[in-house]
Design an enzyme around this catalytic site. Sequence first.
Site, PDB file in Angstrom:
ATOM      1  N   HIS A   1      -2.830   7.319   4.528  1.00  0.00           N
ATOM      2  CA  HIS A   1      -3.307   6.109   3.852  1.00  0.00           C
ATOM      3  C   HIS A   1      -4.665   5.730   4.449  1.00  0.00           C
ATOM      4  O   HIS A   1      -4.860   5.739   5.658  1.00  0.00           O
ATOM      5  CB  HIS A   1      -2.297   4.983   4.056  1.00  0.00           C
ATOM      6  CG  HIS A   1      -2.747   3.672   3.496  1.00  0.00           C
ATOM      7  ND1 HIS A   1      -3.314   3.561   2.250  1.00  0.00           N
ATOM      8  CD2 HIS A   1      -2.730   2.408   4.012  1.00  0.00           C
ATOM      9  CE1 HIS A   1      -3.619   2.290   2.017  1.00  0.00           C
ATOM     10  NE2 HIS A   1      -3.280   1.575   3.079  1.00  0.00           N
TER      11      HIS A   1
ATOM     12  N   CYS B   1       0.823  -1.218   0.000  1.00  0.00           N
ATOM     13  CA  CYS B   1       0.000   0.000   0.000  1.00  0.00           C
ATOM     14  C   CYS B   1       0.855   1.264   0.000  1.00  0.00           C
ATOM     15  O   CYS B   1       0.345   2.356  -0.224  1.00  0.00           O
ATOM     16  CB  CYS B   1      -0.912   0.034   1.219  1.00  0.00           C
ATOM     17  SG  CYS B   1      -2.113  -1.281   1.247  1.00  0.00           S
TER      18      CYS B   1
ATOM     19  N   ASN C   1      -9.912   0.295   1.706  1.00  0.00           N
ATOM     20  CA  ASN C   1      -8.473   0.424   1.498  1.00  0.00           C
ATOM     21  C   ASN C   1      -8.148   0.037   0.053  1.00  0.00           C
ATOM     22  O   ASN C   1      -8.220  -1.128  -0.310  1.00  0.00           O
ATOM     23  CB  ASN C   1      -7.749  -0.502   2.486  1.00  0.00           C
ATOM     24  CG  ASN C   1      -6.239  -0.470   2.340  1.00  0.00           C
ATOM     25  OD1 ASN C   1      -5.710   0.104   1.389  1.00  0.00           O
ATOM     26  ND2 ASN C   1      -5.550  -1.096   3.272  1.00  0.00           N
TER      27      ASN C   1
HETATM   28  N1  ACO Z   1     -17.224  -9.212  10.845  1.00  0.00           N
HETATM   29  C1  ACO Z   1     -17.539  -9.627  12.091  1.00  0.00           C
HETATM   30  N2  ACO Z   1     -16.625 -10.084  12.959  1.00  0.00           N
HETATM   31  C2  ACO Z   1     -15.340 -10.117  12.535  1.00  0.00           C
HETATM   32  C3  ACO Z   1     -14.939  -9.710  11.246  1.00  0.00           C
HETATM   33  C4  ACO Z   1     -15.955  -9.245  10.388  1.00  0.00           C
HETATM   34  N3  ACO Z   1     -15.696  -8.808   9.136  1.00  0.00           N
HETATM   35  N4  ACO Z   1     -13.612  -9.860  11.129  1.00  0.00           N
HETATM   36  C5  ACO Z   1     -13.164 -10.341  12.300  1.00  0.00           C
HETATM   37  N5  ACO Z   1     -14.209 -10.514  13.148  1.00  0.00           N
HETATM   38  C6  ACO Z   1     -14.203 -11.009  14.509  1.00  0.00           C
HETATM   39  C7  ACO Z   1     -12.979 -11.821  14.841  1.00  0.00           C
HETATM   40  O1  ACO Z   1     -13.157 -13.160  14.441  1.00  0.00           O
HETATM   41  C8  ACO Z   1     -12.892 -11.672  16.344  1.00  0.00           C
HETATM   42  O2  ACO Z   1     -13.797 -12.565  16.925  1.00  0.00           O
HETATM   43  P1  ACO Z   1     -13.391 -13.370  18.266  1.00  0.00           P
HETATM   44  O3  ACO Z   1     -13.168 -12.297  19.299  1.00  0.00           O
HETATM   45  O4  ACO Z   1     -14.582 -14.224  18.507  1.00  0.00           O
HETATM   46  O5  ACO Z   1     -12.141 -14.118  17.896  1.00  0.00           O
HETATM   47  C9  ACO Z   1     -13.435 -10.263  16.589  1.00  0.00           C
HETATM   48  O6  ACO Z   1     -14.130  -9.891  15.399  1.00  0.00           O
HETATM   49  C10 ACO Z   1     -12.363  -9.244  16.897  1.00  0.00           C
HETATM   50  O7  ACO Z   1     -11.335  -9.398  15.928  1.00  0.00           O
HETATM   51  P2  ACO Z   1     -10.044  -8.489  15.973  1.00  0.00           P
HETATM   52  O8  ACO Z   1      -9.117  -8.944  14.885  1.00  0.00           O
HETATM   53  O9  ACO Z   1      -9.521  -8.391  17.377  1.00  0.00           O
HETATM   54  O10 ACO Z   1     -10.678  -7.083  15.590  1.00  0.00           O
HETATM   55  P3  ACO Z   1      -9.949  -5.703  15.545  1.00  0.00           P
HETATM   56  O11 ACO Z   1     -10.629  -4.744  16.435  1.00  0.00           O
HETATM   57  O12 ACO Z   1      -8.459  -5.822  15.654  1.00  0.00           O
HETATM   58  O13 ACO Z   1     -10.265  -5.225  14.056  1.00  0.00           O
HETATM   59  C11 ACO Z   1      -9.217  -5.127  11.925  1.00  0.00           C
HETATM   60  C12 ACO Z   1      -9.827  -6.020  12.990  1.00  0.00           C
HETATM   61  C13 ACO Z   1     -10.288  -4.173  11.424  1.00  0.00           C
HETATM   62  C14 ACO Z   1      -8.721  -6.004  10.780  1.00  0.00           C
HETATM   63  C15 ACO Z   1      -8.034  -4.322  12.529  1.00  0.00           C
HETATM   64  O14 ACO Z   1      -7.170  -5.179  13.209  1.00  0.00           O
HETATM   65  C16 ACO Z   1      -7.253  -3.563  11.496  1.00  0.00           C
HETATM   66  O15 ACO Z   1      -7.743  -2.615  10.907  1.00  0.00           O
HETATM   67  N6  ACO Z   1      -5.978  -3.903  11.266  1.00  0.00           N
HETATM   68  C17 ACO Z   1      -5.146  -3.233  10.302  1.00  0.00           C
HETATM   69  C18 ACO Z   1      -5.477  -3.718   8.935  1.00  0.00           C
HETATM   70  C19 ACO Z   1      -4.809  -2.915   7.844  1.00  0.00           C
HETATM   71  O16 ACO Z   1      -4.660  -1.725   7.950  1.00  0.00           O
HETATM   72  N7  ACO Z   1      -4.443  -3.608   6.778  1.00  0.00           N
HETATM   73  C20 ACO Z   1      -3.984  -3.004   5.575  1.00  0.00           C
HETATM   74  C21 ACO Z   1      -2.546  -2.655   5.577  1.00  0.00           C
HETATM   75  S1  ACO Z   1      -2.115  -1.885   4.095  1.00  0.00           S
HETATM   76  C22 ACO Z   1      -1.704  -2.967   2.828  1.00  0.00           C
HETATM   77  O17 ACO Z   1      -0.583  -3.060   2.395  1.00  0.00           O
HETATM   78  C23 ACO Z   1      -2.726  -3.859   2.200  1.00  0.00           C
END
Ligand code: ACO
Length: 329
Positions: free
Chosen positions: A252, A119, A282
Amino acid sequence: MIGSTSGQRIGITGLGTNVPETVMTNDDMARFVDTSDEWIRERTGIRERRIASQDEALTDIALPAVREALADAGADVSEIDLLICATVTPDMLFPTASALMADTLGMRNAAAYDLLAGCTGFMYAIAQAYGMLASGLSKKALVVGGDLLSKVLNWEDRSTVVLFGDGAGAVVMEPVATGGFLGFELGADGGGGIHLCYPGSGSRHYEGPKPALMMNGREVFKFATRVMVSSADAVLKQCGKTIAEVDVYVPHQANKRIIDYAVGKLGIAPEKTVVNVDRYGNTSSGSIPLALADARAEGRLTDGALVLMTGMGAGLTWGSALLEWSSSA
Ligand code: ACO
């Protein structure tokens, strides 16, 4: 890598963007993975994203953005001598998306290559173009940032599929009379690369299900919140500027929570921050140019405005640029 530019005024004189027509809302997503509009909005700020059709490849989405950027700059294809396309989702690995686009446009005088930095690709690409222009190797460059990450997702993985969207942007870069880029900061940490990877996409043997993007969301979140702040701080310090002097902050667009964290830590006013992750998700290398275009549409990119851009992504990589906006050569 960090540096302030040395007197050579190189700026962005043309800007164009394009996204696929198809809008996919969070409710649409909830029809095929176990998720909800409420979860996605609360955790990411995303409401909808654009998704390319089966027949569309990166260059189909990027070319309209390129044409718009060229027209915006008043540049003829014959003047462009460098085309860099930042992407992790080219039409195919080779020929490169940049070579294909140069051919379609009849761009006969340009060196053309793709650049792979997740990204952060667009930030790396504008820094490279700056270097080529400042050294005199290039006179007028075109930088494209775009990805169709929808093509490399596991559509059964709710933890990744809800985050990404497709889109592209392009800029023309050339010497300008006033303003221009003041400095860049770029970095990489391959040690953390495993947290955001696409195994099976290259020469490394991979035993597993169909190759797809894999992400440890929590680790990427921690990395993102750290570098969005440290990289911005570093480039500001290098250029002798303070956050109070920044007029437009273009982060970003990965997750609204990451943006909010960076805004709070950097101490920049939220109203100076560009946010469109709600509409596009994203879009990887398309993210910063799409946000720049929104800032311009809102009348924020006035001549002399100090623009801070920071990207981060797979690699893991990060990059910032400080630019004094000046749209005329
Ligand atoms: N819908 C419902 N529940 C979900 C979903 C979904 N789409 N996805 C995950 N969950 C659940 C998980 O299974 C977990 O359940 P559990 O507690 O029973 O195990 C719960 O939600 C919490 O999951 P977390 O991973 O702790 O959620 P978090 O608050 O960390 O949010 C997220 C997840 C949005 C992915 C966050 O971690 C994030 O934004 N990370 C950065 C991602 C990013 O920026 N990536 C791109 C980088 S740039 C590039 O080069 C592509």
